[in-house]
Design a protein around this motif. Sequence first.
Motif, short mmCIF file in Angstrom:
data_model
loop_
_atom_site.label_atom_id
_atom_site.label_comp_id
_atom_site.label_asym_id
_atom_site.label_seq_id
_atom_site.Cartn_x
_atom_site.Cartn_y
_atom_site.Cartn_z
N ASN A 66 3.81 25.76 6.85
CA ASN A 66 3.15 26.47 7.95
C ASN A 66 1.77 26.98 7.58
N ARG A 67 1.11 26.30 6.65
CA ARG A 67 -0.19 26.75 6.15
C ARG A 67 -1.22 26.98 7.25
N GLN A 71 -2.83 30.61 8.32
CA GLN A 71 -4.27 30.84 8.24
C GLN A 71 -4.81 31.34 9.57
N ALA A 72 -4.29 30.79 10.68
CA ALA A 72 -4.75 31.23 12.00
C ALA A 72 -4.35 32.67 12.28
N LEU A 73 -3.21 33.09 11.75
CA LEU A 73 -2.74 34.45 11.96
C LEU A 73 -3.44 35.47 11.05
#
Length: 74
Positions: A66-67, A71-73
């Motif tokens: 879920n990289r 990163q978006a979170l």
Amino acid sequence: MFETKIRKVGNSAVVTLSSEVLAAMDVKEGDSVFLARSDDGGMRLMAHNPELAAAMQAAEDVMDENRDLLQALA
């Protein structure tokens, strides 16, 4: 608190643990240990714990899968 020195052996840097430290950690020569960064920026040396190792591997797998989402979170 225990104090030790970092020294060079070949191309590596090593930390020597006294017999007192080994006894306090309940480990012996040849055992595996974990070195982990603590929340305060220090490092923590822990005796090998198979349950912790499995949990850390599972966390790494989830983070790898879920990289982009992580990163978006961030």
